[in-house]
Scaffold this active site. Sequence first.
Site, mmCIF file in Angstrom:
data_model
loop_
_atom_site.group_PDB
_atom_site.id
_atom_site.type_symbol
_atom_site.label_atom_id
_atom_site.label_comp_id
_atom_site.label_asym_id
_atom_site.label_seq_id
_atom_site.Cartn_x
_atom_site.Cartn_y
_atom_site.Cartn_z
ATOM 1 N N HIS A 262 0.261 -0.887 0.039
ATOM 2 C CA HIS A 262 0.130 -0.047 0.137
ATOM 3 C C HIS A 262 1.060 1.202 0.159
ATOM 4 C CE1 HIS A 262 -3.447 3.114 0.501
ATOM 5 N NE2 HIS A 262 -4.108 1.227 0.894
ATOM 6 N N ASP A 313 -8.273 -5.168 -0.611
ATOM 7 C CA ASP A 313 -8.311 -5.792 -2.135
ATOM 8 C C ASP A 313 -8.065 -7.934 -1.629
ATOM 9 O OD1 ASP A 313 -9.568 -4.113 -3.684
ATOM 10 O OD2 ASP A 313 -7.439 -3.201 -3.647
HETATM 11 C C1 LIG Z 1 -0.985 -0.468 -4.093
HETATM 12 C C2 LIG Z 1 0.742 -0.639 -4.521
HETATM 13 C C3 LIG Z 1 0.327 -0.235 -6.338
HETATM 14 C C4 LIG Z 1 1.313 1.176 -4.020
HETATM 15 O O1 LIG Z 1 2.852 1.492 -4.713
HETATM 16 P P1 LIG Z 1 3.986 1.909 -4.160
HETATM 17 O O2 LIG Z 1 3.281 3.035 -3.007
HETATM 18 O O3 LIG Z 1 4.084 2.699 -5.997
HETATM 19 O O4 LIG Z 1 4.943 1.177 -3.984
HETATM 20 P P2 LIG Z 1 6.309 0.739 -5.077
HETATM 21 O O5 LIG Z 1 5.822 0.220 -6.575
HETATM 22 O O6 LIG Z 1 6.776 1.755 -5.676
HETATM 23 O O7 LIG Z 1 6.549 -0.920 -3.973
HETATM 24 C C5 LIG Z 1 7.584 -0.602 -3.416
HETATM 25 C C6 LIG Z 1 8.347 -2.100 -2.681
HETATM 26 O O8 LIG Z 1 7.652 -2.842 -2.161
HETATM 27 C C7 LIG Z 1 7.359 -4.352 -3.205
HETATM 28 N N1 LIG Z 1 6.140 -4.483 -3.893
HETATM 29 C C8 LIG Z 1 4.560 -2.791 -3.609
HETATM 30 N N2 LIG Z 1 3.546 -4.347 -3.534
HETATM 31 C C9 LIG Z 1 3.858 -4.904 -3.357
HETATM 32 C C10 LIG Z 1 3.408 -6.544 -4.404
HETATM 33 N N3 LIG Z 1 2.124 -6.112 -4.323
HETATM 34 N N4 LIG Z 1 4.041 -7.348 -4.469
HETATM 35 C C11 LIG Z 1 4.810 -7.892 -4.678
HETATM 36 N N5 LIG Z 1 6.107 -6.467 -4.111
HETATM 37 C C12 LIG Z 1 5.739 -5.438 -4.158
HETATM 38 C C13 LIG Z 1 8.064 -3.322 -4.953
HETATM 39 O O9 LIG Z 1 8.615 -4.152 -5.493
HETATM 40 C C14 LIG Z 1 8.793 -2.366 -4.150
HETATM 41 O O10 LIG Z 1 10.305 -3.433 -4.147
HETATM 42 P P3 LIG Z 1 12.006 -2.662 -4.696
HETATM 43 O O11 LIG Z 1 11.481 -0.992 -3.347
HETATM 44 O O12 LIG Z 1 12.243 -3.675 -3.828
HETATM 45 O O13 LIG Z 1 11.607 -2.680 -5.787
HETATM 46 C C15 LIG Z 1 1.528 -1.327 -4.638
HETATM 47 O O14 LIG Z 1 1.831 -1.774 -3.314
HETATM 48 C C16 LIG Z 1 1.228 -2.693 -5.892
HETATM 49 O O15 LIG Z 1 1.305 -2.495 -6.466
HETATM 50 N N6 LIG Z 1 -0.156 -3.647 -4.855
HETATM 51 C C17 LIG Z 1 -0.263 -4.371 -5.848
HETATM 52 C C18 LIG Z 1 -1.436 -4.033 -6.191
HETATM 53 C C19 LIG Z 1 -2.454 -4.038 -5.152
HETATM 54 O O16 LIG Z 1 -3.452 -4.851 -4.314
HETATM 55 N N7 LIG Z 1 -3.764 -2.397 -5.359
HETATM 56 C C20 LIG Z 1 -4.609 -2.259 -4.239
HETATM 57 C C21 LIG Z 1 -4.478 -0.866 -3.714
HETATM 58 S S1 LIG Z 1 -5.200 -0.665 -1.902
#
Ligand SMILES: CC(C)(COP(=O)(O)OP(=O)(O)OC[C@H]1O[C@@H](n2cnc3c(N)ncnc32)[C@H](O)[C@@H]1OP(=O)(O)O)[C@@H](O)C(=O)NCCC(=O)NCCS
Length: 376
Positions: A262, A313
Site C-alpha cells: 500500500h 483487495d
Molecule cells: C499498492 C501499490 C501500487 C503501492 O505502490 P507504491 O507505493 O508505488 O510502491 P512500489 O510499487 O514503489 O513498491 C515498493 C516496494 O515494495 C514492493 N512491492 C510493493 N507492493 C508489492 C506487491 N504487491 N507485490 C510484490 N512487491 C511489492 C515493490 O516491488 C518495491 O520493492 P523494491 O523497492 O524492492 O523494488 C503496490 O503495493 C502494488 O502494486 N500492490 C499490488 C496492487 C494492489 O493490491 N493494489 C491495491 C491497493 S489498495
Amino acid sequence: MSNMTSAAKAGLEDVVATSSAVCYLDGERGVLAYCGYDIHDLAKSATFEEVCFLLWHRRLPARAELGDLQSQLAAARPLPEPIIRLMRSLPPVDGMDALRTITSALAHYDAEADDMSAQANYRKAVRLTAQTANIVATWGRLRAGGGAIAPDAVMGHAANFLYMLTGKKASPLAVKTFDVALILHADHEFNASTFAARVTAATMSDLHSAIVSAIGALKGPLHGGANEQVMLMVQKIKTPANADAWIRKTLADHGRVMGFGHRVYRVEDPRAKHLHRLAQELGKQAGDTSAVQILDTVVRVVGEQKKIFPNVDLYSGAAYSSMGIATDQFTPIFAMSRIVGWAAHVMEQHANNRLIRPRAEYTGPTHATYIPIDKR
Ligand SMILES: CC(C)(COP(=O)(O)OP(=O)(O)OC[C@H]1O[C@@H](n2cnc3c(N)ncnc32)[C@H](O)[C@@H]1OP(=O)(O)O)[C@@H](O)C(=O)NCCC(=O)NCCS
C-alpha cells in the site's frame, strides 16, 4: 525553463494535496476513520446507509434522518428506460467499462446534471449511489444471459443489490457481509480515484463527470482492479497444497502479488482483517474455504519474504465468490461503494473550491530549433 526548486516526488508519495474533513488515515499505525469514527466500530455496528449519511453530512444520522435516506435511496433505484436499452445494446465489455459508459449516459437523463448547488449535488449523490448498484447488478445479469430484475423498494441497499444480481433473497449472513464490505470500501482519503474525482470537480465540472473520472481511475489493477486479479491468482493456484510453492516461485520471479502492499499503510490495512473473517465465515457456510486457505498461505510467505501486508483487495473477492458473485463484478462492486466517498469529496471540493493544477518538473530538451518538415 522551470522555476521550481524541489525535485518532483514520484507518484506524489506523501504529498499533502489538500485538507479534508472526510477521512483520516494513519499508515504507520493502521488507523482508518470516517469523519472521526473508527472503521472497526463502523464495521461492527453501522449500516452502509448510515455510513452514506455520515460521509455526506459528517455526522451520524438520527433515526428519522436515516429512515429518510433509506427511502430516498430506495426511490432512486429504478433506471431510466433508455439506460436499460443502452445496457442491452453494449457489447460484452468489462464491467468497469460498462459502468463508466452508463454512468456517463445517466447524466443525460438527470434533470439536475448541470446544477452544481450543494443541494442538487446531494440529491445526485443519493441518486447515483442507488443507480450505480442497479447498474452493477443489472449488468451482471445481462452478461450472464439472465433478465434484468426490478429493484425491491422494501429491502436495504445491500439486500436489494444481492437480490437484483442473483434473483434470490440472500441469506442474512450474505447481506451482513456485503453491507460490511460496502462500509469498508466507502472512502479512503486521497486514493487515486478520489483524487481524480476532486481534480475534475475542481474545474467546476459536474458530479457525473467527476464520478466518471473516478471510475476510470479505479479500474486499474494497481487500484480497485486488484481484487479481481487476486481471485485470478487463487484460480491459478487451484488448491491450498499448491499455494506455498506457487507464491515462492512468483516472488523469486519478481512478480507483483495483487492484494498486497500500500502507498500509505506500513502495517496491515485495517480493513483486511474484517474481510478475512467475512470470507472465512461465508466460505464455511458455502462448504468451501479453499480460497481463504490459499490466501492465508500467500499472506504467510509474502509477509516472510517481502515484509508487505494484505490490503483491502486481498480477501474481498473470496467473500464475494462464496456468495456466487462472478470475478469480473468485484471492481464494479468496489465502485458502487466508493461512489459515496467520491461524492462526499466532490461536495467538499465544491464547498471551498480552488482549481487543482500542480506543476511538472520539465526534463525534456530546451531551445530546440524548429526545422521545416521537408528539411528533417
Ligand atoms: C499498492 C501499490 C501500487 C503501492 O505502490 P507504491 O507505493 O508505488 O510502491 P512500489 O510499487 O514503489 O513498491 C515498493 C516496494 O515494495 C514492493 N512491492 C510493493 N507492493 C508489492 C506487491 N504487491 N507485490 C510484490 N512487491 C511489492 C515493490 O516491488 C518495491 O520493492 P523494491 O523497492 O524492492 O523494488 C503496490 O503495493 C502494488 O502494486 N500492490 C499490488 C496492487 C494492489 O493490491 N493494489 C491495491 C491497493 S489498495
